[in-house]
Enzyme design. Structure first.
Site, PDB file in Angstrom:
ATOM      1  N   GLY A 186       0.850  -1.186   0.000  1.00 34.84           N
ATOM      2  CA  GLY A 186       0.000   0.000   0.000  1.00 34.84           C
ATOM      3  C   GLY A 186       0.883   1.233   0.000  1.00 34.84           C
ATOM      4  O   GLY A 186       2.100   1.150   0.182  1.00 34.84           O
TER       5      GLY A 186
ATOM      6  N   SER B  21       6.095  -1.784  -2.122  1.00 31.84           N
ATOM      7  CA  SER B  21       6.170  -2.724  -3.254  1.00 31.84           C
ATOM      8  C   SER B  21       5.169  -2.322  -4.336  1.00 31.84           C
ATOM      9  O   SER B  21       4.158  -2.982  -4.537  1.00 31.84           O
ATOM     10  CB  SER B  21       5.979  -4.177  -2.804  1.00 31.84           C
ATOM     11  OG  SER B  21       4.952  -4.351  -1.870  1.00 31.84           O
TER      12      SER B  21
END
Length: 194
Positions: free
Chosen positions: A32, A106
């Site tokens: 996130g 990520s």
């Protein structure tokens, strides 16, 4: 490239380690935006698992970048290496029977797939902390969003660099709509039903 001088030693099996701990290893990969609540949720989950007698380890972006990945920046190549190293470390924890929670932006499907491939499909659970960008900016305790909007931080995910939301996370949590307790319970349920 294979190295002829590497001879892996025979270790106790994962099953031996999980039997000792009376639990099974799993990777909860939280993705996130910065400020979405990944670390806050992870700490809550860790505390609840500890209360239940379940050993857990959090791998957090800031902590990892302050230590083992302190030599990496935020270029595409460095982001990839950051995730690769984290996944390799995470696999060691999971193979030892430890519930492992990775908290990393990520930002691309490719990076998360890299982690999934290293850790293994059966042990990898992608959890999307789907808090909206405006809420993440409102929470911006580090001041990074404001600096990115002024052009002082280059390649900042969500502002000057893209974030690819997961298409099929096993769990999606919007921390602007849920209480921390609700979020923790959802993740703990994901872990304990295994």
């Amino acid at each position: 490239m294979e190295n002829e001088n590497i001879y892996p030693i025979q270790l106790l099996s994962r099953q031996d380690k999980e039997a000792l701990l009376h639990q099974r290893g799993i990777m909860i990969w939280m993705t996130g935006l910065s400020g979405s609540g990944k670390s806050t949720v992870a700490v809550g989950v860790e505390r609840e698992l500890h209360r239940r007698g379940i050993l857990c380890r959090i791998l957090d972006g800031d902590n990892i970048r302050a230590g083992i990945n302190s030599n990496l920046g935020f270029s595409a190549e460095d982001r990839r290496e950051n995730i690769r190293r984290i996944a390799e470390i995470g696999k060691l924890f999971v193979d030892t029977g430890i519930v492992t929670i990775a908290c990393f932006v990520s930002p691309t499907a490719e990076l998360r797939e890299l982690a999934r491939n290293i850790i293994g499909e059966k042990d990898f659970r992608e959890v999307y902390i789907a808090t909206p960008l405006d809420e993440c900016e409102r929470r911006d305790v580090k001041g990074l969003y404001a600096r990115a909007r002024r052009g002082e931080v280059k390649d900042f995910t969500g502002i000057s660099a893209p974030f690819e939301a997961p298409t099929h996370p096993v769990l999606s949590l919007d921390t602007s709509l849920m209480t921390l307790q609700e979020e923790v319970e959802a993740v703990v349920e994901l872990i304990t039903r295994r």
